[in-house]
Design a protein around this motif. Structure first.
Motif, PDB file in Angstrom:
ATOM      1  N   ASP A   1     -96.745  22.679  21.513  1.00 38.70           N
ATOM      2  CA  ASP A   1     -96.165  24.019  21.567  1.00 38.70           C
ATOM      3  C   ASP A   1     -95.501  24.317  22.901  1.00 38.70           C
ATOM      4  O   ASP A   1     -94.801  25.329  23.030  1.00 38.70           O
ATOM      5  N   GLY A   2     -95.690  23.463  23.865  1.00 40.52           N
ATOM      6  CA  GLY A   2     -95.066  23.679  25.165  1.00 40.52           C
ATOM      7  C   GLY A   2     -93.665  23.116  25.259  1.00 40.52           C
ATOM      8  O   GLY A   2     -93.073  23.092  26.340  1.00 40.52           O
ATOM      9  N   ARG A   3     -93.115  22.665  24.138  1.00 41.64           N
ATOM     10  CA  ARG A   3     -91.777  22.058  24.126  1.00 41.64           C
ATOM     11  C   ARG A   3     -90.710  23.040  24.613  1.00 41.64           C
ATOM     12  O   ARG A   3     -90.903  24.248  24.624  1.00 41.64           O
ATOM     13  N   LEU A   4     -89.564  22.478  24.989  1.00 43.21           N
ATOM     14  CA  LEU A   4     -88.447  23.270  25.498  1.00 43.21           C
ATOM     15  C   LEU A   4     -87.971  24.281  24.464  1.00 43.21           C
ATOM     16  O   LEU A   4     -87.726  25.447  24.778  1.00 43.21           O
ATOM     17  N   ASN A   5     -87.829  23.851  23.226  1.00 41.98           N
ATOM     18  CA  ASN A   5     -87.474  24.741  22.126  1.00 41.98           C
ATOM     19  C   ASN A   5     -87.780  24.005  20.824  1.00 41.98           C
ATOM     20  O   ASN A   5     -88.145  22.824  20.823  1.00 41.98           O
ATOM     21  N   ALA A   6     -87.627  24.694  19.714  1.00 36.75           N
ATOM     22  CA  ALA A   6     -88.044  24.144  18.429  1.00 36.75           C
ATOM     23  C   ALA A   6     -87.297  22.873  18.065  1.00 36.75           C
ATOM     24  O   ALA A   6     -87.845  21.988  17.400  1.00 36.75           O
ATOM     25  N   ARG A   7     -86.040  22.752  18.471  1.00 36.58           N
ATOM     26  CA  ARG A   7     -85.250  21.587  18.074  1.00 36.58           C
ATOM     27  C   ARG A   7     -85.436  20.406  19.018  1.00 36.58           C
ATOM     28  O   ARG A   7     -85.011  19.299  18.689  1.00 36.58           O
ATOM     29  N   ASN A   8     -85.977  20.628  20.191  1.00 36.45           N
ATOM     30  CA  ASN A   8     -86.334  19.539  21.086  1.00 36.45           C
ATOM     31  C   ASN A   8     -87.826  19.284  20.938  1.00 36.45           C
ATOM     32  O   ASN A   8     -88.653  19.939  21.568  1.00 36.45           O
TER      33      ASN A   8
ATOM     34  N   ALA B   1     -93.143  18.874  33.766  1.00 33.47           N
ATOM     35  CA  ALA B   1     -92.621  18.491  32.453  1.00 33.47           C
ATOM     36  C   ALA B   1     -91.105  18.442  32.537  1.00 33.47           C
ATOM     37  O   ALA B   1     -90.484  19.332  33.134  1.00 33.47           O
ATOM     38  N   LEU B   2     -90.505  17.405  31.931  1.00 34.07           N
ATOM     39  CA  LEU B   2     -89.055  17.214  31.986  1.00 34.07           C
ATOM     40  C   LEU B   2     -88.482  17.098  30.583  1.00 34.07           C
ATOM     41  O   LEU B   2     -89.104  16.531  29.688  1.00 34.07           O
ATOM     42  N   ASP B   3     -87.263  17.596  30.411  1.00 35.65           N
ATOM     43  CA  ASP B   3     -86.514  17.411  29.174  1.00 35.65           C
ATOM     44  C   ASP B   3     -85.022  17.479  29.499  1.00 35.65           C
ATOM     45  O   ASP B   3     -84.619  18.009  30.537  1.00 35.65           O
ATOM     46  N   MET B   4     -84.209  16.928  28.628  1.00 33.82           N
ATOM     47  CA  MET B   4     -82.744  16.956  28.750  1.00 33.82           C
ATOM     48  C   MET B   4     -82.293  16.460  30.127  1.00 33.82           C
ATOM     49  O   MET B   4     -81.580  17.132  30.870  1.00 33.82           O
ATOM     50  N   VAL B   5     -82.723  15.248  30.476  1.00 30.84           N
ATOM     51  CA  VAL B   5     -82.300  14.626  31.735  1.00 30.84           C
ATOM     52  C   VAL B   5     -80.886  14.103  31.539  1.00 30.84           C
ATOM     53  O   VAL B   5     -80.628  13.291  30.655  1.00 30.84           O
ATOM     54  N   SER B   6     -79.944  14.564  32.358  1.00 26.54           N
ATOM     55  CA  SER B   6     -78.531  14.323  32.088  1.00 26.54           C
ATOM     56  C   SER B   6     -77.768  13.914  33.331  1.00 26.54           C
ATOM     57  O   SER B   6     -78.078  14.379  34.438  1.00 26.54           O
ATOM     58  N   LEU B   7     -76.771  13.029  33.140  1.00 23.30           N
ATOM     59  CA  LEU B   7     -75.847  12.662  34.219  1.00 23.30           C
ATOM     60  C   LEU B   7     -74.449  12.541  33.611  1.00 23.30           C
ATOM     61  O   LEU B   7     -74.232  11.742  32.700  1.00 23.30           O
TER      62      LEU B   7
ATOM     63  N   GLY C   1     -73.881  25.621  19.550  1.00 26.27           N
ATOM     64  CA  GLY C   1     -74.789  26.385  20.392  1.00 26.27           C
ATOM     65  C   GLY C   1     -75.096  25.627  21.669  1.00 26.27           C
ATOM     66  O   GLY C   1     -74.541  24.560  21.939  1.00 26.27           O
ATOM     67  N   PRO C   2     -75.999  26.132  22.498  1.00 25.12           N
ATOM     68  CA  PRO C   2     -76.362  25.446  23.740  1.00 25.12           C
ATOM     69  C   PRO C   2     -76.817  24.010  23.467  1.00 25.12           C
ATOM     70  O   PRO C   2     -77.551  23.746  22.508  1.00 25.12           O
ATOM     71  N   VAL C   3     -76.393  23.108  24.313  1.00 24.46           N
ATOM     72  CA  VAL C   3     -76.664  21.682  24.084  1.00 24.46           C
ATOM     73  C   VAL C   3     -78.153  21.402  23.998  1.00 24.46           C
ATOM     74  O   VAL C   3     -78.610  20.595  23.177  1.00 24.46           O
ATOM     75  N   GLU C   4     -78.934  22.086  24.830  1.00 21.04           N
ATOM     76  CA  GLU C   4     -80.374  21.827  24.837  1.00 21.04           C
ATOM     77  C   GLU C   4     -81.058  22.329  23.572  1.00 21.04           C
ATOM     78  O   GLU C   4     -82.217  21.989  23.321  1.00 21.04           O
ATOM     79  N   GLU C   5     -80.353  23.111  22.750  1.00 23.20           N
ATOM     80  CA  GLU C   5     -80.942  23.611  21.509  1.00 23.20           C
ATOM     81  C   GLU C   5     -80.443  22.865  20.273  1.00 23.20           C
ATOM     82  O   GLU C   5     -80.787  23.220  19.148  1.00 23.20           O
ATOM     83  N   ARG C   6     -79.639  21.838  20.474  1.00 26.92           N
ATOM     84  CA  ARG C   6     -79.126  21.075  19.345  1.00 26.92           C
ATOM     85  C   ARG C   6     -80.107  19.967  18.954  1.00 26.92           C
ATOM     86  O   ARG C   6     -80.825  19.427  19.795  1.00 26.92           O
TER      87      ARG C   6
END
Length: 840
Positions: free
Chosen positions: A119-126, A219-225, A289-294
């Motif tokens: 339940d601590g995830r960034l959002n439901a889709r991640n 906690a890390l998510d959506m690590v991007s370069l 929508g926002p990339v982190e929510e896709r």
């Protein structure tokens, strides 16, 4: 198709009008300095005539005639056009998607690091994120050999992070030789927040690694370069060199997002508790929508796609390059070799509504629900969607069409100005193709999408394919086509075929070569138009042909005629053969009898298999229980041959039994070698249909087919009668089918168009033979300038453009001595465009 005389058809107004002035953007300045191509001696040339009739008007050519088809195959999106350099940036890879995947695919960890789904995830889709303890780190290797960076260029890092107490991240970009840029410190505190940093590379590398080390628990998510220098400088943007090569084609449309990935998947819908389900069909709402929510989805082609390149980005890219957007939505009937129709009225209703919402997303005002979503993403102005396709390569035409009608009725009721495109299945002919076209004609569909991948021989033989199409029936969208390799002989055959597309521009309204992109270390399909690795990209020989045609289309066809090449048709000759494809089969009682009754071959295998020749690695053949058996059910194309390549006019008898596997069996005739033959493919394509295929130079084309399926364990009697160019086939004593292979592969093709803005005639000639073509050209009654701009693609038929060399590239110069009548020798193996200025 009913046969009627070609006629000009009024075109739907388009949102723009594109100039056709440049022969090849960026190449002209250098090319003008090159000498004109020398004409071979007349003694070595073949004589032709080409006559233009400027008193007649051919069909108008829409600005959208030629476009590009994008599908995420061969790592075309993630690791390709989408400029993200981190693979599996949100830790969503899973064995449920690919047996080799884990949530840490492409990542290496040190210390205490684990992927968490709670339940601590960034959002439901991640669904997943990474938990690091203090002193731990994680390193990403990107795609292929690693992350490619260029000296002096800037790279933008971002990450979503959460911590219970203030901590810091150390972010480094390095390879085995050390740092590639100065390390960055990022302070983290509190709940999920996006943090950024920037690197400037101090040296170049193709094996870079991005590392994130934590001073404390985080906690890390959506690590991007991302490279800063994306196409048009857009954030979350596109790889610049690939986008520029596509833009240089000046495409009239962009068809997206596929392809087979559109309508193939095992699940539908969204479950908030577990995140998005696996292997569902492509659904556009997942991608905006926002990339982190896709969502992240399992691609039909065996790898995951992040949807960072989504519908908004597709629409934006089409707009950036001045092309018409042409999305394809799933029809709830599988295609691409699968046969399944979803029978769920509620699901169908939802997909129809999703499609209506898509049109609103593209065209709706900012006051509408989906128009507001588009505006929130940064584009208040509508994208101007005019065309939309439902479905892709469905093998069940009746089931598909029942669902297509539901989509079309809903779209036409709400958006009558949007053209709804249907399709005709996965091949250029056959029972599925015929049935699909009949349904489309009966329902007066506006446009039908045809797909085919065939041999160069087929493309040379079928220049007149659309001459006989009904001028009053549905228009054609040739959404996917290519000759089956990337050598110049393939591009020549495609160019010859394209002259027929233009001649029939009143029927063929849209056309796109496919696929568009291929990453060299992730090739799932060949041929492809543009090839690339992490460092560079290059156009294939077919790219050069497409670019030449697309940059010089013209506005209207000017009727013209040309003499042909003398026919050289000879009887079908060749040995015989046996083969399997992903199947174990037994063969016996093989007999070949000449037309005079003389026995040429008789083999019941009682004396072994000494009469047969097989290549190493082509299956496992041996004598079992008095029959010749191929037992490897994983082996494909296991052809063994017997007899004389000079045989002609004979009867072949074979007894065949399928023992196990996915398909049936193959009996070959007219065999010259393993790359040049005919075979009767019974129970092919996963035992869904049967056909006679002709293989020339290793590339196949279908000559006739039906829906015959093969039963395991049953013995079949197969008889093939070859007489001249005619072949008749019998299955268990009953006539199965027949064909006459007498189509001429004409190597000299031409079409003439007019650029109304510049007043130029564009004379386009393809000479796909190893002999130069000395040609007398008659431009009719036109007054013409004494010089013309000449562009030629010419080279060896086996030539192939690669990362290290591009032997097939345009040469442009000025041709002098032009008049109403003049003679020019077109080089062997060449595509030549003459732009001739007219006076008055």
């Amino acid at each position: 198709m009913p046969t009627t005389a070609p006629a000009s058809v009024a075109a739907r107004p388009r949102p723009r009008r594109r100039g056709r002035l440049a022969l090849l953007t960026g190449a002209l300045t250098v090319a003008l300095a090159a000498p004109a191509l020398a004409a071979p001696p007349a003694a070595d040339a073949t004589d032709y005539t080409l006559a233009v009739d400027p008193t007649r008007r051919g069909p108008a050519i829409d600005d959208t005639m030629y476009g590009v088809f994008f599908e995420d195959i061969n790592r075309a999106a993630d690791g390709g056009l989408y400029a993200e350099l981190v693979q599996n940036r949100s830790f969503e890879y899973d064995r449920a998607d690919n047996a080799s995947y884990t949530p840490l695919t492409s990542w290496d960890t040190t210390g205490s690091a684990k992927v968490v789904n709670d339940d601590g995830r960034l959002n439901a889709r991640n669904r997943s994120y990474l938990s690091l303890s203090g002193g731990s780190s994680v390193t990403n290797s990107g795609y292929g050999t690693g992350i490619t960076v260029r000296k002096g260029e800037r790279y933008d890092f971002s990450v979503w992070a959460r911590t219970d107490r203030a901590t810091a991240l150390t972010v480094t970009l390095r390879d085995a030789g050390g740092e590639l840029a100065r390390a960055r410190k990022v302070a983290v505190r509190g709940g999920w927040t996006k943090y950024t940093a920037a690197f400037t590379a101090t040296r170049a590398s193709t094996t870079g690694r991005l590392a994130v080390a934590a001073d404390g628990p985080v906690a890390l998510d959506m690590v991007s370069l991302f490279p800063k220098d994306t196409y048009k400088g857009r954030p979350n943007g596109l790889r610049k060199d690939l986008a520029e090569k596509i833009a240089a084609l000046d495409p009239g449309f962009v068809r997206f997002p596929g392809g087979c990935l559109v309508n193939t998947g095992s699940h539908e819908g969204y479950d908030a508790a577990s995140g998005y389900q696996r292997k569902r069909s492509y659904q556009w709402k997942d991608t905006v929508g926002p990339v982190e929510e896709r969502a992240t989805n399992a691609n039909f082609w065996g790898y995951n796609q992040s949807y960072g390149l989504g519908y908004y980005e597709y629409f934006q890219f089409a707009e950036d390059i001045g092309a018409m957007p042409l999305p394809v939505v799933p029809a709830l009937v599988t295609g691409c070799g699968q046969n399944k129709a979803t029978d769920d009225p509620a699901l169908l209703k939802r997909h129809v509504q999703d499609t209506l919402d898509l049109i609103e997303f593209a065209n709706g005002p900012v006051t509408s629900e989906w128009g507001r979503k588009r505006a929130e993403m940064g584009h208040p102005k509508p994208f101007g969607l005019t065309h939309l396709e439902v479905g892709n390569e469905e093998n069940l035409p009746d089931e598909f069409f029942a669902r297509f009608k539901e989509f079309r009725a809903a779209i036409e009721a709400k958006y009558p100005d949007v053209t709804v495109i249907s399709n005709s299945g996965p091949d250029d002919s056959g029972t599925t193709f015929d049935r699909a076209w009949q349904l489309n004609r009966d329902a007066e569909v506006d446009m039908v999408d045809e797909h085919y991948y065939n041999s160069p021989q087929w493309f040379l033989e079928n220049n007149a394919r659309y001459d006989s199409y009904d001028r009053n029936g549905p228009k054609v969208f040739l959404g996917e086509y290519a000759s089956q390799d990337n050598r110049f002989r393939n591009a020549l055959s495609e160019a010859a075929f394209m002259t027929g597309l233009e001649r029939n521009a009143d029927v063929v309204k849209l056309a796109s070569y496919a696929p568009l992109l291929a990453r060299t270390d992730s090739v799932q399909w060949r041929p492809d138009m543009i090839w690339f690795d992490g460092r560079k990209s290059w156009g294939s020989t077919s790219y050069e042909v497409q670019k030449l045609f697309m940059n010089n289309t013209g506005d209207r066809v000017v009727p013209s005629t040309a003499s042909g090449t003398p026919a050289t048709t000879a009887p079908i000759t060749g040995a015989v053969g046996l083969s399997t494809w992903a199947t174990s089969a037994a063969y016996n009682d093989v007999k070949v009898t000449g037309a005079d009754g003389k026995t040429l071959l008789s083999d019941d295998f009682s004396a072994g298999d000494g009469k047969w020749t097989r290549a190493a690695g082509r299956g496992t053949w041996k004598i079992e229980d008095g029959a010749y058996v191929q037992s490897d059910t994983a082996a494909e194309d296991t052809l063994v041959t017997a007899g004389d390549p000079g045989w002609q006019n004979y009867d072949l008898h074979v007894k065949a039994t399928k023992k196990a596997g996915k398909e049936g069996f193959l009996v070959a005739f007219g065999v010259q070698d393993t790359g040049n033959h005919y075979w009767w493919n019974l129970g092919g394509w996963g035992n869904t249909r049967s056909a006679v295929e002709k293989t020339t130079g290793g590339a196949k084309q279908t000559l006739t087919e039906d829906g015959t399926k093969i039963e395991t364990g049953r013995s079949y009697d197969l008889d093939v009668k070859v007489r001249g160019r005619q072949v008749t086939l019998y299955l268990d004593g009953k006539k199965w089918g027949e064909f006459t292979d007498d189509a001429e592969a004409e190597p000299f093709r031409q079409v003439v168009t007019e650029d109304e803005k510049t007043g130029e005639l564009i004379v386009k000639v393809v000479n796909a033979q190893d002999t130069a073509a000395r040609t007398r050209i008659d431009l009719g009654t036109r007054n013409v300038a004494p010089t013309a701009r000449l562009t030629t693609l010419q080279g060896a038929p086996d030539a192939e453009n690669t990362a290290d060399a591009t032997p097939i590239a345009p040469r442009t110069s000025t041709l002098r001595g032009i008049g109403r009548q003049f003679t020019y020798t077109f080089p062997a193996d060449s595509v030549t465009f003459l732009r001739i200025k007219t006076r008055g």
